[in-house]
Design a protein around this motif. Structure first.
Motif, PDB file in Angstrom:
ATOM      1  N   ILE A 429      62.706   1.072 -55.308  1.00  0.00           N
ATOM      2  CA  ILE A 429      62.824   0.073 -56.376  1.00  0.00           C
ATOM      3  C   ILE A 429      63.722  -1.074 -55.932  1.00  0.00           C
ATOM      4  CG2 ILE A 429      63.690  -0.327 -58.714  1.00  0.00           C
ATOM      5  CD1 ILE A 429      62.833   2.554 -59.377  1.00  0.00           C
ATOM      6  N   ALA A 430      64.833  -0.742 -55.270  1.00  0.00           N
ATOM      7  CA  ALA A 430      65.751  -1.785 -54.792  1.00  0.00           C
ATOM      8  C   ALA A 430      65.080  -2.667 -53.751  1.00  0.00           C
ATOM      9  CB  ALA A 430      67.009  -1.134 -54.201  1.00  0.00           C
ATOM     10  N   ARG A 431      64.275  -2.066 -52.857  1.00  0.00           N
ATOM     11  CA  ARG A 431      63.582  -2.856 -51.824  1.00  0.00           C
ATOM     12  C   ARG A 431      62.611  -3.852 -52.430  1.00  0.00           C
ATOM     13  NH1 ARG A 431      63.599   2.043 -49.094  1.00  0.00           N
ATOM     14  NH2 ARG A 431      61.471   2.576 -49.758  1.00  0.00           N
ATOM     15  N   HIS A 432      62.096  -3.546 -53.612  1.00  0.00           N
ATOM     16  CA  HIS A 432      61.121  -4.423 -54.253  1.00  0.00           C
ATOM     17  C   HIS A 432      61.731  -5.212 -55.405  1.00  0.00           C
ATOM     18  CE1 HIS A 432      57.651  -3.078 -51.949  1.00  0.00           C
ATOM     19  NE2 HIS A 432      58.144  -1.861 -52.007  1.00  0.00           N
ATOM     20  N   GLY A 433      63.026  -5.460 -55.339  1.00  0.00           N
ATOM     21  CA  GLY A 433      63.672  -6.338 -56.313  1.00  0.00           C
ATOM     22  C   GLY A 433      63.624  -5.832 -57.740  1.00  0.00           C
ATOM     23  N   GLY A 434      63.579  -4.517 -57.939  1.00  0.00           N
ATOM     24  CA  GLY A 434      63.568  -3.959 -59.280  1.00  0.00           C
ATOM     25  C   GLY A 434      62.182  -3.767 -59.869  1.00  0.00           C
ATOM     26  N   SER A 435      61.126  -4.084 -59.103  1.00  0.00           N
ATOM     27  CA  SER A 435      59.754  -3.955 -59.624  1.00  0.00           C
ATOM     28  C   SER A 435      59.274  -2.516 -59.472  1.00  0.00           C
ATOM     29  CB  SER A 435      58.809  -4.907 -58.887  1.00  0.00           C
ATOM     30  OG  SER A 435      57.461  -4.614 -59.219  1.00  0.00           O
ATOM     31  N   LEU A 436      59.110  -1.836 -60.595  1.00  0.00           N
ATOM     32  CA  LEU A 436      58.620  -0.463 -60.545  1.00  0.00           C
ATOM     33  C   LEU A 436      57.174  -0.377 -60.089  1.00  0.00           C
ATOM     34  CD1 LEU A 436      61.304  -0.003 -62.114  1.00  0.00           C
ATOM     35  CD2 LEU A 436      60.129   1.820 -63.343  1.00  0.00           C
ATOM     36  N   PRO A 437      56.270  -1.266 -60.548  1.00  0.00           N
ATOM     37  CA  PRO A 437      54.881  -1.170 -60.062  1.00  0.00           C
ATOM     38  C   PRO A 437      54.765  -1.321 -58.548  1.00  0.00           C
ATOM     39  CG  PRO A 437      54.962  -2.474 -62.071  1.00  0.00           C
ATOM     40  CD  PRO A 437      56.384  -2.236 -61.657  1.00  0.00           C
ATOM     41  N   ARG A 438      55.538  -2.260 -57.949  1.00  0.00           N
ATOM     42  CA  ARG A 438      55.453  -2.432 -56.495  1.00  0.00           C
ATOM     43  C   ARG A 438      56.053  -1.236 -55.767  1.00  0.00           C
ATOM     44  NH1 ARG A 438      56.481  -8.006 -57.747  1.00  0.00           N
ATOM     45  NH2 ARG A 438      58.706  -7.787 -57.323  1.00  0.00           N
ATOM     46  N   ALA A 439      57.160  -0.704 -56.306  1.00  0.00           N
ATOM     47  CA  ALA A 439      57.746   0.495 -55.711  1.00  0.00           C
ATOM     48  C   ALA A 439      56.784   1.670 -55.803  1.00  0.00           C
ATOM     49  CB  ALA A 439      59.068   0.833 -56.415  1.00  0.00           C
ATOM     50  N   ALA A 440      56.073   1.765 -56.913  1.00  0.00           N
ATOM     51  CA  ALA A 440      55.120   2.860 -57.085  1.00  0.00           C
ATOM     52  C   ALA A 440      54.008   2.778 -56.039  1.00  0.00           C
ATOM     53  CB  ALA A 440      54.542   2.828 -58.501  1.00  0.00           C
ATOM     54  N   ARG A 441      53.523   1.567 -55.757  1.00  0.00           N
ATOM     55  CA  ARG A 441      52.473   1.423 -54.749  1.00  0.00           C
ATOM     56  C   ARG A 441      52.962   1.874 -53.375  1.00  0.00           C
ATOM     57  NH1 ARG A 441      51.256  -3.330 -57.465  1.00  0.00           N
ATOM     58  NH2 ARG A 441      52.186  -4.669 -55.881  1.00  0.00           N
ATOM     59  N   GLU A 442      54.217   1.523 -53.045  1.00  0.00           N
ATOM     60  CA  GLU A 442      54.771   1.953 -51.754  1.00  0.00           C
ATOM     61  C   GLU A 442      54.859   3.476 -51.673  1.00  0.00           C
ATOM     62  OE1 GLU A 442      59.089   2.242 -49.695  1.00  0.00           O
ATOM     63  OE2 GLU A 442      58.620   0.274 -50.536  1.00  0.00           O
ATOM     64  N   LEU A 443      55.253   4.096 -52.777  1.00  0.00           N
ATOM     65  CA  LEU A 443      55.452   5.542 -52.792  1.00  0.00           C
ATOM     66  C   LEU A 443      54.163   6.316 -53.028  1.00  0.00           C
ATOM     67  CD1 LEU A 443      58.748   5.592 -54.891  1.00  0.00           C
ATOM     68  CD2 LEU A 443      58.538   6.012 -52.431  1.00  0.00           C
ATOM     69  N   GLY A 444      53.082   5.607 -53.381  1.00  0.00           N
ATOM     70  CA  GLY A 444      51.808   6.281 -53.587  1.00  0.00           C
ATOM     71  C   GLY A 444      51.709   7.053 -54.884  1.00  0.00           C
ATOM     72  N   VAL A 445      52.410   6.585 -55.908  1.00  0.00           N
ATOM     73  CA  VAL A 445      52.362   7.237 -57.218  1.00  0.00           C
ATOM     74  C   VAL A 445      52.045   6.189 -58.278  1.00  0.00           C
ATOM     75  CG1 VAL A 445      54.019   9.026 -56.559  1.00  0.00           C
ATOM     76  CG2 VAL A 445      54.851   6.930 -57.652  1.00  0.00           C
ATOM     77  N   ALA A 446      51.729   6.638 -59.485  1.00  0.00           N
ATOM     78  CA  ALA A 446      51.475   5.721 -60.591  1.00  0.00           C
ATOM     79  C   ALA A 446      52.788   5.113 -61.077  1.00  0.00           C
ATOM     80  CB  ALA A 446      50.782   6.454 -61.737  1.00  0.00           C
ATOM     81  N   ALA A 447      52.733   3.855 -61.527  1.00  0.00           N
ATOM     82  CA  ALA A 447      53.947   3.210 -62.048  1.00  0.00           C
ATOM     83  C   ALA A 447      54.500   3.993 -63.232  1.00  0.00           C
ATOM     84  CB  ALA A 447      53.632   1.773 -62.459  1.00  0.00           C
ATOM     85  N   SER A 448      53.615   4.585 -64.031  1.00  0.00           N
ATOM     86  CA  SER A 448      54.086   5.339 -65.192  1.00  0.00           C
ATOM     87  C   SER A 448      54.950   6.522 -64.779  1.00  0.00           C
ATOM     88  CB  SER A 448      52.890   5.829 -66.010  1.00  0.00           C
ATOM     89  OG  SER A 448      52.012   6.602 -65.210  1.00  0.00           O
ATOM     90  N   THR A 449      54.698   7.086 -63.581  1.00  0.00           N
ATOM     91  CA  THR A 449      55.535   8.192 -63.094  1.00  0.00           C
ATOM     92  C   THR A 449      56.976   7.737 -62.914  1.00  0.00           C
ATOM     93  OG1 THR A 449      53.647   9.195 -61.969  1.00  0.00           O
ATOM     94  CG2 THR A 449      55.832   9.851 -61.215  1.00  0.00           C
ATOM     95  N   LEU A 450      57.142   6.535 -62.339  1.00  0.00           N
ATOM     96  CA  LEU A 450      58.500   6.023 -62.136  1.00  0.00           C
ATOM     97  C   LEU A 450      59.174   5.683 -63.457  1.00  0.00           C
ATOM     98  CD1 LEU A 450      58.185   3.823 -58.923  1.00  0.00           C
ATOM     99  CD2 LEU A 450      58.361   6.288 -59.191  1.00  0.00           C
ATOM    100  N   TYR A 451      58.414   5.082 -64.404  1.00  0.00           N
ATOM    101  CA  TYR A 451      58.981   4.798 -65.721  1.00  0.00           C
ATOM    102  C   TYR A 451      59.468   6.092 -66.370  1.00  0.00           C
ATOM    103  CZ  TYR A 451      57.189  -0.021 -65.842  1.00  0.00           C
ATOM    104  OH  TYR A 451      56.950  -1.364 -65.621  1.00  0.00           O
ATOM    105  N   ARG A 452      58.638   7.131 -66.275  1.00  0.00           N
ATOM    106  CA  ARG A 452      58.985   8.389 -66.930  1.00  0.00           C
ATOM    107  C   ARG A 452      60.216   9.019 -66.290  1.00  0.00           C
ATOM    108  NH1 ARG A 452      54.503  10.388 -66.213  1.00  0.00           N
ATOM    109  NH2 ARG A 452      54.842  11.969 -64.635  1.00  0.00           N
ATOM    110  N   LYS A 453      60.302   8.979 -64.961  1.00  0.00           N
ATOM    111  CA  LYS A 453      61.462   9.575 -64.289  1.00  0.00           C
ATOM    112  C   LYS A 453      62.732   8.797 -64.609  1.00  0.00           C
ATOM    113  CE  LYS A 453      59.030  11.844 -60.493  1.00  0.00           C
ATOM    114  NZ  LYS A 453      59.525  13.188 -60.866  1.00  0.00           N
TER     115      LYS A 453
END
Length: 460
Positions: A429-453
């Motif tokens: 998330i920090a590498r992508h300037g706080g963007s959860l959707p972009r971080a999710a794409r890097e990690l290969g998971v849905a953005a909703s997974t990161l929101y939920r965590k």
């Protein structure tokens, strides 16, 4: 209701002419018929109708060209385009060229009559206003030219049933624009239901949108209506629409085509009367090209686009927004603030505001909570607001000569798997300037997974 002038119906199929006229006359409307573009234009000039129902597939001329001629002669005319599924793109083009609404065959009588009566209620107000009056929409501050264009578009489309697709960077006010479309529409007394497609896990989103029946899945202990039913008679706002799981997109498309909802676990559809407004901070066409968003769903939703401009392109709007927020927060906190100092105003005009309006509100809230005075001065601003526009990145310090490269095993030793997962997610998330959707794409998971965590971490 009785129209001051008859409606004009331009339709080349005689059987449909009879059906449409019967439905409209039963609703109290007088109707004149034309079967060709030439006859339609002649009747248009003689009758000067307030509303035209126009099939855009005509035998002697393109219906879209006919509509343009009609609107050039009488810009206040409300044109409702009638089309088939195969020519939905033409209907979208017609909306952008000035049509009031469109109907896709086959449509039911209630939708047909509602479209006509909404168009007649619109009166002559579909033309964009100019100047400050165009921007005077509650919740959307700003007198800049880009915001006047947004306000004019909102006023024009609000009275229609057409789907609205709002784009813009995070923090530009997309939900406020959606609320304004609802508030200025004939549906204003109905519900406005907002749903964030990126904040709900994909396996739960279908239930959130369409509802479920008791026993449909583990945990479904009672019937739940869903957002589409809750919005019946009003507006359903689907935020972050491009985050919707591909598996759910065909079901949303079917809902748009049939106006019917089938709850999870049920086989009995239910008709609803809902207007769809959606929003995204992505480029939707790029998502279509990347295969993450269905092209047919895009064209169904992207009928009337509204783009919310970033704050850096809105001139002095930033001062108006900051002053309004300052007065509101000062009243809430019991402070004496009344204005921004000239130095602060000059700085605010220069800043790029990557977080847009949301960032301005956060800065003003910070100032009001921590300070007091008749005017906001530079020394009161949080440090991040004082950074010059486009600061050059600060290079990382050179490593100490004696320092050995960090050992991954040592870094992770003694940590639980949950702690290691959290470290990896927060770093992405920090590498992508706080963007959860972009971080999710890097990690290969849905953005909703990161929101939920993140919600679970906050709650814990």
């Amino acid at each position: 209701m009785t129209d001051p002038r008859p409606l004009l119906l331009v339709e080349d199929t005689p059987s449909l002419q009879l059906v449409y006229r019967a439905v409209l006359e039963a609703a109290g409307h007088a109707v004149e018929l034309a079967g060709t573009a030439a006859d339609g234009l002649a009747l248009f000039r003689r009758l000067e109708p307030d509303c035209v129902l126009l099939d855009i597939m005509l035998p002697d001329r393109d219906g879209l060209a006919l509509m343009r001629d009609m609107l050039a002669e009488r810009p206040g005319t409300r044109v409702i385009v009638i089309t088939s599924n195969g020519s939905i793109n033409k209907a979208v083009e017609a909306m952008r060229a000035g049509a009031q609404d469109f109907l896709v065959k086959p449509f039911d009588e209630a939708r047909f009559v509602a479209a006509v009566e909404n168009a007649l209620r619109a009166g002559g107000g579909a033309a964009p206003r100019s100047g400050a009056a165009a921007a005077a929409i509650p919740g959307l501050a700003g007198q800049s030219e880009p915001m006047q264009a947004v306000a004019a578009r909102i006023r024009s489309v609000a009275r229609s049933m057409a789907s609205v697709f709002i784009t813009g960077e995070s923090g530009t006010g997309k939900e406020l624009a959606a609320q304004a479309v609802h508030d200025l529409s004939p549906r204003a007394r109905g519900p406005f239901i907002a749903l964030n497609c990126g904040a709900i896990p994909p396996d739960l989103l279908e239930s959130e949108v369409f509802g479920h029946v008791r026993g449909a899945f583990t945990g479904a202990v009672s019937d739940k209506p869903g957002a589409a039913v809750a919005a019946d008679g009003g507006t359903l706002f689907l935020d972050e629409i491009c985050e919707m799981d591909l598996g759910l997109q065909p079901k949303l498309l079917r809902f748009l085509q049939t106006s019917s909802v089938t709850p999870v676990g049920s086989t009995r559809p239910r008709k609803v009367d809902v207007r769809i407004v959606c929003a995204t901070n992505r480029d939707p066409l790029e998502q279509v090209r990347a295969g993450r968003f269905r092209e047919d769903l895009y064209y169904r939703l992207h009928v009337v686009p509204i783009h919310m401009p970033p704050l850096r392109e809105r001139g002095d709007d930033v001062i108006e927004i900051a002053q309004a927020a300052l007065r509101r927060f000062a009243a809430e906190e019991g402070r004496r603030f009344a204005d921004l100092s000239p130095e602060v105003q000059a700085l605010f005009r220069r800043l790029p505001w990557p977080g847009n309006v949301r960032q301005v509100l956060n800065v003003m809230r910070n100032v009001v909570v921590l300070h007091d005075g008749p005017a906001v001065t530079l020394d009161m601003l949080p440090q991040e607001a004082l950074l010059p526009p486009g600061p050059a990145p600060v290079p990382p310090p050179a490593p100490l000569p004696a320092a050995a490269p960090p050992d991954l095993g040592q870094m992770l030793a003694g940590r639980t798997l949950a702690e290691i997962e959290r470290l990896a997610i927060e770093a992405a998330i920090a590498r992508h300037g706080g963007s959860l959707p972009r971080a999710a794409r890097e990690l290969g998971v849905a953005a909703s997974t990161l929101y939920r965590k993140r919600e679970a971490w906050t709650a814990g």
